[in-house]
Write a protein that holds these residues in place. Structure first.
Motif, short mmCIF file in Angstrom:
data_model
loop_
_atom_site.label_atom_id
_atom_site.label_comp_id
_atom_site.label_asym_id
_atom_site.label_seq_id
_atom_site.Cartn_x
_atom_site.Cartn_y
_atom_site.Cartn_z
N ALA A 170 0.83 -1.21 0.00
CA ALA A 170 0.00 0.00 0.00
C ALA A 170 0.87 1.26 0.00
O ALA A 170 0.52 2.26 -0.63
CB ALA A 170 -0.93 -0.01 1.20
N MET A 171 1.99 1.21 0.69
CA MET A 171 2.89 2.37 0.71
C MET A 171 3.52 2.60 -0.66
O MET A 171 3.69 3.74 -1.09
CB MET A 171 3.98 2.16 1.77
N VAL A 203 -4.62 0.36 -8.10
CA VAL A 203 -3.95 -0.74 -7.41
C VAL A 203 -4.26 -0.67 -5.92
O VAL A 203 -4.55 -1.68 -5.28
CB VAL A 203 -2.43 -0.71 -7.66
N LEU A 204 -4.24 0.54 -5.36
CA LEU A 204 -4.54 0.69 -3.94
C LEU A 204 -5.97 0.24 -3.64
O LEU A 204 -6.21 -0.40 -2.61
CB LEU A 204 -4.34 2.14 -3.49
N LEU A 255 -6.93 -2.54 -0.89
CA LEU A 255 -7.86 -2.26 0.20
C LEU A 255 -9.02 -3.25 0.21
O LEU A 255 -9.45 -3.70 1.27
CB LEU A 255 -8.38 -0.82 0.11
N LEU A 256 -9.53 -3.59 -0.96
CA LEU A 256 -10.62 -4.56 -1.06
C LEU A 256 -10.22 -5.93 -0.53
O LEU A 256 -11.06 -6.72 -0.10
CB LEU A 256 -11.11 -4.69 -2.50
N ASN A 257 -8.92 -6.20 -0.55
CA ASN A 257 -8.42 -7.49 -0.10
C ASN A 257 -7.81 -7.45 1.30
O ASN A 257 -7.19 -8.41 1.74
CB ASN A 257 -7.41 -8.03 -1.11
N GLY A 258 -7.99 -6.33 2.01
CA GLY A 258 -7.59 -6.27 3.41
C GLY A 258 -6.29 -5.56 3.73
O GLY A 258 -5.74 -5.77 4.82
N ALA A 259 -5.79 -4.72 2.84
CA ALA A 259 -4.57 -3.98 3.16
C ALA A 259 -4.82 -3.03 4.33
O ALA A 259 -5.88 -2.42 4.43
CB ALA A 259 -4.09 -3.19 1.94
N ASN A 260 -3.83 -2.92 5.19
CA ASN A 260 -3.93 -2.08 6.39
C ASN A 260 -3.15 -0.79 6.16
O ASN A 260 -1.93 -0.81 6.04
CB ASN A 260 -3.36 -2.85 7.58
N ASP A 267 -7.32 10.65 -2.60
CA ASP A 267 -8.77 10.55 -2.76
C ASP A 267 -9.27 9.16 -2.36
O ASP A 267 -10.29 9.03 -1.69
CB ASP A 267 -9.19 10.86 -4.20
N VAL A 268 -8.53 8.12 -2.77
CA VAL A 268 -8.92 6.74 -2.42
C VAL A 268 -8.85 6.56 -0.89
O VAL A 268 -9.73 5.96 -0.29
CB VAL A 268 -8.01 5.72 -3.14
N ILE A 269 -7.81 7.09 -0.29
CA ILE A 269 -7.65 6.95 1.16
C ILE A 269 -8.77 7.68 1.90
O ILE A 269 -9.31 7.17 2.88
CB ILE A 269 -6.25 7.45 1.61
#
Length: 128
Positions: free
Chosen positions: A76-77, A87-88, A92-97, A122-124
């Motif tokens: 994610a970073m 990609v982010l 996120l949909l798959n559980g990224a923290n 914007d996504v965040i």
């Protein structure tokens, strides 16, 4: 006189040979260091940096760890740093923290701010 010249010539050749050998070893050392650094970056992080969504999905499907650091950063970073918003979203949909901190103490949001990655920011914001 001839002995002195012969000795100086011998010493010069010996010294130059030693310098050349040391230079050759340094070149080989640098090559091996660059190879090992590239090997440390996970496949998932490489796909994230490229923005290859299909590859990211495939790697997640086979069990790549979403929150594991590679060279101190999570996938994610890397997405935040390189402004890979789509990609982010997949991460996120798959559980990224997003609250995990890098080895330098920054979150994905911090990397997005530092990189002026507006799409990722914007996504965040939508995820919060």
């Amino acid at each position: 006189m001839k002995k002195s010249i012969s000795i100086l010539l011998f010493i010069s050749v010996f010294t130059l040979t030693g310098v050349y050998a040391n230079t050759s070893n340094l070149i080989n050392l640098n090559e091996s260091v660059s190879v090992s650094i590239n090997d440390e970056i996970s496949s998932l992080c490489k796909a994230v940096m490229k923005g290859d969504i299909d590859q990211v999905r495939s790697l997640i499907a086979i069990g790549e760890e979403l929150n594991e650091k590679s060279l101190g950063l999570t996938p994610a970073m890397y997405a935040a740093r390189y402004n890979k918003a789509e990609v982010l979203k997949v991460l996120l949909l798959n559980g990224a923290n997003l609250s995990i901190k890098s080895d330098q103490g920054y979150t994905a949001k911090d990397y997005a701010k530092m990189s002026n990655a507006k799409d990722v920011l914007d996504v965040i914001k939508q995820d919060s």
